[in-house]
Write an enzyme that holds these catalytic residues in place. Structure first.
Site, PDB file in Angstrom:
ATOM      1  N   PHE A 130     -84.287  -7.698  79.839  1.00 42.89           N
ATOM      2  CA  PHE A 130     -83.752  -9.047  80.057  1.00 42.89           C
ATOM      3  C   PHE A 130     -84.975  -9.968  79.979  1.00 42.89           C
ATOM      4  O   PHE A 130     -86.008  -9.683  80.576  1.00 42.89           O
ATOM      5  CB  PHE A 130     -83.089  -9.104  81.435  1.00 42.89           C
ATOM      6  N   ASP A 199     -85.647  -2.763  87.562  1.00 39.93           N
ATOM      7  CA  ASP A 199     -84.726  -3.886  87.656  1.00 39.93           C
ATOM      8  C   ASP A 199     -83.307  -3.309  87.671  1.00 39.93           C
ATOM      9  O   ASP A 199     -82.855  -2.726  86.687  1.00 39.93           O
ATOM     10  CB  ASP A 199     -84.941  -4.829  86.460  1.00 39.93           C
ATOM     11  N   TYR A 224     -75.311 -11.302  92.279  1.00 38.52           N
ATOM     12  CA  TYR A 224     -74.133 -12.071  91.839  1.00 38.52           C
ATOM     13  C   TYR A 224     -73.364 -11.360  90.747  1.00 38.52           C
ATOM     14  O   TYR A 224     -72.357 -11.870  90.285  1.00 38.52           O
ATOM     15  CB  TYR A 224     -74.551 -13.485  91.388  1.00 38.52           C
ATOM     16  N   LYS A 225     -73.833 -10.170  90.323  1.00 33.79           N
ATOM     17  CA  LYS A 225     -73.112  -9.418  89.300  1.00 33.79           C
ATOM     18  C   LYS A 225     -72.175  -8.430  90.010  1.00 33.79           C
ATOM     19  O   LYS A 225     -71.197  -8.846  90.614  1.00 33.79           O
ATOM     20  CB  LYS A 225     -74.111  -8.752  88.361  1.00 33.79           C
ATOM     21  N   ARG A 378     -69.347  -8.283  75.081  1.00 34.02           N
ATOM     22  CA  ARG A 378     -69.586  -7.454  76.276  1.00 34.02           C
ATOM     23  C   ARG A 378     -68.350  -7.435  77.158  1.00 34.02           C
ATOM     24  O   ARG A 378     -67.755  -8.478  77.429  1.00 34.02           O
ATOM     25  CB  ARG A 378     -70.737  -8.034  77.115  1.00 34.02           C
TER      26      ARG A 378
HETATM   27  C1  LIG Z   1     -79.098 -11.024  85.341  1.00 29.21           C
HETATM   28  C2  LIG Z   1     -80.459 -10.466  85.194  1.00 29.21           C
HETATM   29  C3  LIG Z   1     -81.591 -11.133  85.655  1.00 29.21           C
HETATM   30  C4  LIG Z   1     -81.436 -12.519  86.219  1.00 29.21           C
HETATM   31  O1  LIG Z   1     -82.532 -12.988  86.895  1.00 29.21           O
HETATM   32  P1  LIG Z   1     -82.401 -14.310  87.784  1.00 29.21           P
HETATM   33  O2  LIG Z   1     -83.734 -14.527  88.298  1.00 29.21           O
HETATM   34  O3  LIG Z   1     -81.341 -14.034  88.789  1.00 29.21           O
HETATM   35  O4  LIG Z   1     -81.918 -15.400  86.885  1.00 29.21           O
HETATM   36  C5  LIG Z   1     -82.814 -10.513  85.574  1.00 29.21           C
HETATM   37  N1  LIG Z   1     -82.929  -9.275  85.038  1.00 29.21           N
HETATM   38  C6  LIG Z   1     -81.862  -8.605  84.548  1.00 29.21           C
HETATM   39  C7  LIG Z   1     -82.013  -7.237  83.975  1.00 29.21           C
HETATM   40  C8  LIG Z   1     -80.608  -9.180  84.590  1.00 29.21           C
HETATM   41  O5  LIG Z   1     -79.553  -8.554  84.102  1.00 29.21           O
END
Ligand SMILES: *Cc1c(COP(=O)(O)O)cnc(C)c1O
Length: 408
Positions: A130, A199, A224-225, A378
């Site tokens: 990400f 992560d 939040y996921k 997705r």
């Molecule tokens: C959703 C997501 C993020 C989001 O990071 P934020 O700091 O909450 O915006 C980071 N890493 C991964 C792998 C994600 O899927």
């Protein structure tokens, strides 16, 4: 297999589903097929009432007293422990707060500061990460005189070596849904004398994670996921207990001080998970998350995983049965051991437009997934509130959109 047969199978699977009753704990319309809980989890019903009490009574009436009397001050650790149960961490190692991006920064810098020798000057970053993780890792490398080496997550175990300080890996690839081997990569990176930062954004709440048992050093993730904490809900940071005494946070805010109210000009870090805190916690969103986590009480992650795999298997079978051959191609691994909680379908441009147009039309027809550029559809399968009937309907509506038809 025919539509009638698959619809019947979906009904039978739903009837036998031990998690089926969980859906009622979420505020979802009955006809809503919500397959975007891997981006923003649905709202648990208990959140609004809890937040209204937090705002009206704790903030409105108790005001400043709530830091003590309502447990606000210790909420980051208390909520952290609740998340810890879901990711295989014994109490005292997880703290909730800040964003995943900020926690990546804390963890990667702290991991570099733990290296045994300055000749470890390499930060391995998962090639498909990400983006935010990669951006932050690059900055940490610049700050610490390290360099970034981009490596496929699948090769991470092999690539970690005597120059490696830390490997930053996404447990599940957000785009393809590929699950990486956390135990094996952790063991290999450790054998190379380096640290891991996992992560868990797409695995926390989606599948069992065993942080303590696998010896992972650091982990971060958002809530939040799959954890349904709400938009912008606080993220979490895990620091393995054995490392906590040497955890040197690059953001040593006053909330991480051993005695914050001493207001001492000299910094002295607190022990334990508290050391991962920075500034004043985001109480409203933290307590919304706390309430959202109630839906996990008594839930066995192994059952969640079993249903997740059954849902994604079933969805893939329905896609295969309904969608004209060659219109979409799954980029999510077939093998259960390599699959996270989503299915990603590559969808080339065709008569129904590009993948973005296809998803927009799906959403118009009540099937909510999301689109990742350039050509990925997705579909996130959150086992607490997704039904097998939803998987069947999503595949059927996808076929209709791609065929330019509408059956009823
Ligand atoms: C959703 C997501 C993020 C989001 O990071 P934020 O700091 O909450 O915006 C980071 N890493 C991964 C792998 C994600 O899927």
């Amino acid at each position: 297999m025919s539509e009638a047969a698959l619809a019947k199978e979906a009904a039978a699977l739903d009837a036998a589903d031990g998690l089926a009753a969980k859906r009622a704990e979420f505020d979802l319309e009955d006809d809503c097929v919500y397959l975007d809980g891997n981006s923003l989890g649905a709202l648990p019903r208990g959140v609004a009432g809890r937040l209204s009490d937090v705002v009206g009574r704790e903030w409105g009436r108790l005001r400043i007293r709530s830091w003590e009397e309502s447990g606000w001050w210790t909420a980051p650790e208390r909520v952290g422990d609740r998340i810890g149960r879901l990711v295989g961490a014994a109490p005292g190692q997880v703290v909730a707060g800040d964003s995943t991006s900020v926690n990546v920064f804390k963890a990667v810098v702290a991991a570099i500061r733990l290296r045994d020798t300055g000749s470890r000057d390499e930060v391995l970053v998962d090639a498909a990460t990400f983006p935010t993780d990669g951006y932050i890792a690059r900055s940490t490398a610049r700050m610490t005189g390290c360099r970034i080496r981009v490596v496929d997550a699948a090769d991470m175990a092999r690539e970690a070596g005597p120059r490696t300080a830390v490997a930053l890996v996404n447990h599940v690839d957000y785009r393809t849904g590929r699950l990486h081997d956390l135990p094996a990569v952790t063991a290999a990176v450790r054998a190379a004398g380096a640290r891991t930062v996992w992560d868990l954004c797409h695995s926390a709440g989606a599948l069992p994670v065993h942080l303590d048992a696998t010896g992972a050093d650091f982990a971060v993730g958002c809530t939040y996921k799959y954890l349904n904490g709400g938009p912008g809900a606080p993220a979490f940071l895990y620091v393995r207990r054995a490392l906590q005494g040497r955890f040197d946070s690059p953001l040593p805010g006053w909330n991480s001080h051993a005695d914050p109210f001493a207001m001492d000009p000299a910094y002295a870090p607190a022990d334990g998970a508290v050391r991962g805190r920075v500034g004043t916690p985001e109480i409203l969103s933290l307590l919304a998350l706390d309430a959202a986590l109630d839906v996990w009480d008594g839930v066995d992650l192994a059952a969640v995983r079993a249903k997740s795999l059954a849902l994604t298997d079933f969805f893939l079978r329905c896609v295969e049965a309904y969608v004209p051959r060659g219109r979409v191609e799954s980029v999510t691994p077939e093998a259960h051991g390599e699959r996270g909680g989503q299915v990603s379908l590559r969808c080339a441009a065709g008569p129904a437009g590009g993948a973005g147009d296809v998803m927009a039309e799906l959403i118009r027809r009540g099937v909510v997934g999301d689109f990742r550029r350039p050509d990925i559809l997705r579909f996130g399968f959150t086992p607490l509130y997704t039904r097998f009937a939803d998987a069947e309907r999503a595949a059927r509506v996808l076929a209709e959109v791609l065929e330019g038809t509408r059956r009823q």
